[in-house]
Motif scaffolding. Sequence first.
Motif, mmCIF file in Angstrom:
data_model
loop_
_atom_site.group_PDB
_atom_site.id
_atom_site.type_symbol
_atom_site.label_atom_id
_atom_site.label_comp_id
_atom_site.label_asym_id
_atom_site.label_seq_id
_atom_site.Cartn_x
_atom_site.Cartn_y
_atom_site.Cartn_z
ATOM 1 N N ILE A 243 0.836 -1.203 0.000
ATOM 2 C CA ILE A 243 0.000 0.000 0.000
ATOM 3 C C ILE A 243 0.867 1.249 0.000
ATOM 4 N N ALA A 244 0.300 2.319 -0.491
ATOM 5 C CA ALA A 244 1.000 3.595 -0.601
ATOM 6 C C ALA A 244 0.892 4.380 0.705
ATOM 7 N N PRO A 245 1.792 5.336 0.903
ATOM 8 C CA PRO A 245 1.765 6.130 2.132
ATOM 9 C C PRO A 245 0.426 6.825 2.384
ATOM 10 N N GLN A 246 -0.336 7.129 1.337
ATOM 11 C CA GLN A 246 -1.614 7.835 1.545
ATOM 12 C C GLN A 246 -2.684 6.929 2.127
ATOM 13 N N ILE A 247 -2.432 5.621 2.083
ATOM 14 C CA ILE A 247 -3.490 4.687 2.464
ATOM 15 C C ILE A 247 -3.519 4.501 3.975
ATOM 16 N N ASN A 248 -4.714 4.494 4.523
ATOM 17 C CA ASN A 248 -4.902 4.263 5.943
ATOM 18 C C ASN A 248 -4.364 2.871 6.304
ATOM 19 N N GLY A 249 -3.388 2.820 7.240
ATOM 20 C CA GLY A 249 -2.800 1.538 7.615
ATOM 21 C C GLY A 249 -1.323 1.455 7.267
ATOM 22 N N PHE A 250 -0.841 2.411 6.485
ATOM 23 C CA PHE A 250 0.555 2.420 6.063
ATOM 24 C C PHE A 250 1.475 2.797 7.233
ATOM 25 N N THR A 251 2.639 2.089 7.348
ATOM 26 C CA THR A 251 3.660 2.487 8.318
ATOM 27 C C THR A 251 4.987 2.583 7.602
ATOM 28 N N GLU A 252 5.672 3.673 7.770
ATOM 29 C CA GLU A 252 6.940 3.868 7.082
ATOM 30 C C GLU A 252 7.948 2.782 7.471
ATOM 31 N N ALA A 253 7.932 2.376 8.770
ATOM 32 C CA ALA A 253 8.915 1.396 9.248
ATOM 33 C C ALA A 253 8.845 0.089 8.463
ATOM 34 N N GLN A 254 7.676 -0.246 7.983
ATOM 35 C CA GLN A 254 7.521 -1.506 7.244
ATOM 36 C C GLN A 254 7.855 -1.369 5.764
#
Lengths: 313, 327, 532
Positions: C332-343
């Motif tokens: 999923i893209a950063p804009q998507i609810n649920g995204f975490t940069e660490a992953q």
Amino acid sequence: MIDAPLPRAPRTRIGRFFDSDIWYSFIRSPLVILSAVVSIAFFAAALFAPWVAPHNPFDLASIDLLDSSLPPVWLEDGDTRFLLGTDDQGRDILSTIIYGARISLFVSLAAVFFSMVLGITLGLVSGYVGGRTDAIIMRIADVQLAFPAILIAMLIDGVVRGLLPRDLHGDIAIYVLIFAIGISGWVQYARTVRGSTLVEKNKEYVQAARVIGIGPVIILWRHILPNVTGPVLVIATIHLAIAIITEATLSFLGVGVPPTTPSMGTLIQVGQDYLFSGEWWITIFPGIALAVLVLAINLFGDWLRDALNPKLR
Amino acid sequence: MISFLIKRLLQSILVMLTVALIAFALFRYVGDPINNMVGQDTTLEERADLRERLGLDDPFFVQFGRFVVNAAQGEFGISYQHRRPVSELIAERAPATLELSLLSAILAIAIGIPMGVYTAIHRDGWLSRAFMSLSLIGISLPTFLIGILLILLFGVILRWLPTFGRGEVVQLGWWSTGFLTWSGIKALIMPAITLALFQMTLIMRLVRAEMLEVLRTDFVKFGRARGLPDRYIHFKTALKNTMVPVITIIGLQLGAIIAFAIITETVFQWPGMGLMFIQAVREVDIPIMAAYLVMIALIFVIINLIVDMLYYVVDPRLRVDRAATGH
Amino acid sequence: MRSLTKTLTAALLGSAMLAAPASAEEFKFAFQGDAGTMDPHGLFETFTLGFQRNIYEGLVARDGNMAMTGALAESWENTSPKVWTFNLRKGVKFHNGNDFTADDVAFSVERIKTEGSDMKVVAALIDKVKIIDDHTIEFHTPAPNPIMPLQLEIFYIMDKEWSEENKTTEATSVAGGDEGNFANLNANGTGPFKLESRQSGVKTVLVRNDDHWEDIDSNVTKAIFTPIDQDATRVAALISGDVDLAWPIPVQDWNRLESADGVKPLTGPEARTIFLGFNQTDDELKTGGEATKGKNPFKDVRVRQAFMQAIDIEAIKKKIMRGSATPAGLMIAPQINGFTEAQNTRPDHDVAAAKKLMEEAGYGDGFEVTMDCPNDRYVNDEKICQASASMLAKIGVKVNLLAQTKSKYFGKVLAQNEYDTDFFLLGWTPSTFDAHNVLSALMSCRGGEDNIGAFNLGGYCNPKINELTAKVQSETDQDKRQAMIEEAFQIHSDEVGHIPLHQQPLSWGVSDKVDVVQRPDNVFDLRSAVVK
């Protein structure tokens, strides 16, 4: 149905090709010599591509994406490894043109041959047998003439791909293309050959042959066929040029050879995406190469037609 | 005459049916239309349901029968993409294609014939050699590349001509024309040239070949021997005799121009039938594809019929021959 | 005589001035395709819904930054776990002058449940509707649904009376007859623009609705939309000034737009993630050669890992995407609810390590496989596949590329053809902008209920992910929900269920004469268009 007025059948055997008149006319016109040389050079380069081309653009492992979109060597950023620059995948343009010519020429030669065999056979049968058979064959020709070659080729391509198992696609794409272009071009041959056959079959020598009991196959093969080789050869040269363009246009419409083994047409079509961004060499060089090749074949065909027509000499 | 006409008509109908059958058979293999008709979140059951409602699961001949019965009444069904009757869409798009084809045909004839005559009369002149060679470029470069290069030059760099579409059109009843507005005429120029190039080369070469033949015939030689002026021989005698076969081919080529417009229309986003057909192929819009092919076949059959009848009227010798061989 | 001329001239000038209102701002734009229909319930497709958004409105909307705002509803609340109550805006009128009321909302809910509707996914969210008064309405959901208003953004409201008058009370379907087709060609919404004329596939003209309730930025009075298929023609139309806005623009043409006068590229990250997937269902590859007789190398995580490490995503970014893509480690893209940069990490590009993994898995000499790829769906899709093929050639895998139009491609790889693919490229934007959509459609085992795993073309399967997906669906505590999403993504990454490649860029070209706002979901909203 009215038959297309094609070049009148010269009453000449293929052997007379090299009689002094034609040879004289050939060496007299530098443009024709040039076009013959260019055509032969293309065929030779295509045939010996692995030895002529500096790289092998079809060997995927040898392509590096990081080499992509380099301009020709004489421009800034050019790389000496790639004389005419590279395309969007990092293939050497010069090598890709040579290998692409190999595919384009193979496809179009095979397609022309296929058309020729099909057209001559149907034309001979149609003209010689006549009656209902003739009517049916010519009617099919009419139906087919209703559609431009491009459309037929496109549809045949679609059907064949639909009919064959899908995992075969990569391997057979090129044969599908040959079949599609080939089948779209037989009518001209058939009509010409039929016309000549109609004329020849009533001649005395054919009547005589028939009287002494020679079978129709032998009559067609030995007596009638040689009379049609002239016009057929002329059609074939022009048809070859058209087949090359058809192959390119099919690529534009999205039915062509796989992108990993591009033909000249595919290369032009891909390069077209980069025309506005300034990477003109991806499309312009193959475009020039294609135009020169087709031009040479056409010029040669023109000359051949005039030279073979005794009335024009 | 009547029996000849009836025979031709019957044959034409047979041709149309064959085309319809082939066209229809082809479309079963061009892809699955359903995925272009629904969004990504539509469930599998709904997709299967839609396929059934469209009758795509019916046996082949049931589908074909339905198609022929409807087509005979001018009904080609509803376009999957546009969700409108195909007949309506074709009526809407036909003027664009016909105007473009007509102008291209006029261009091709108006330039092709004089050039053909010239190159035939001055067979070895340098200008006719130049014409011959230059005209070959028209068939040495793929149409799509010529189109794009024209757009790049006249649309983007010089900005003289619009890059796409038909410009402003004026409605005359159901017919929409681009000939009546300045922007409509400007928009026609590039597509018409692109489309005309190939046919122009063809016509020019054909006229030249026919003319050369005629100039070698005995009656022209007699004419010369009698001391008729060259001009008279070339234009009154030779050209006239050249015209019969040339008209036939041009007639046939008119049909080809309309069909060839596919590529030109795609490059210039020309809102005609060809563009609609290509989009239909991409989206697997079966009703449009089938209708288009049948249309093209119909146009061809009609042109063919007219040409045949003209021949019949013009050349009495053919009457015997035609009647005897049955076509 | 002279004075007469003068008078005439003055009169003419005067009338000319009157004829041209001070703010006649025309705006021309082009996209690669046309809106599928004007019926707001006829096609669930980003561009179509985005275009209709100018004419129709939903209860809620998203602004230019994708933040949720009220539209036809002023406010809403979760009055009980399975009930959402919407307070409707008062004084709103449809283009034909009819008042907007709760009746119209209830009618529209009925309409999306009809046979031709492509909005049944939305319809399934709503069990029943209860009209409280003219401007209050309750939506009852089959299960607790914390994100319902978000999912209603693309549910547009139609006028009940107008639909009844014109016999278009059912969603228009391709399969249907012509009778109910009125809404396909005509429109009567509440939005800031009215449909003036439409010739499908050719031209659609919108004019400003002066009675619109909202105060919008746009000064556009007339908008002309034309679809232009060919990339080159579209770019040419923009550069030459024939249109003010065009998209998509091929990424390689950005420089050209930069250097041309009067136009510029307008870009941003798109929420669509492009990824590769493998056949992990069959025991033998469908398209493999001798090396894979009776075997399916993709069932071995080492092979999948090797593929991932063989692909040089930075090179693809630099050369094919011209620096415009965002390499992705997650589905999923950063804009998507649920995204975490660490992953969002990828293993390094390492051909040697990839080769070693292949050897360990017993495929040191490589194998052969056919790759399915669309060639007209995503940004440079075919070129990415080609580049992947040549990168994989370097670890001995012979990829036969089958690049086709999207119709043929989807016809081959989707469920109705029994997922006929071994190796494919696909892109996905979760329509809800929530991770659950991806977990459910792409990453769950196939064969469950409710379309679960329907687009998991390779059949990647870990039951734990299905379990987590079900819980994510109904969990209302945002922190717990997030933890479960992350757990599912971690499992998927560890097992290399798919190879995420990148988020492709949004790529528009605009004239300097106009200002527009680019939404991350590639929707262009005329509300934001200002002609300078």
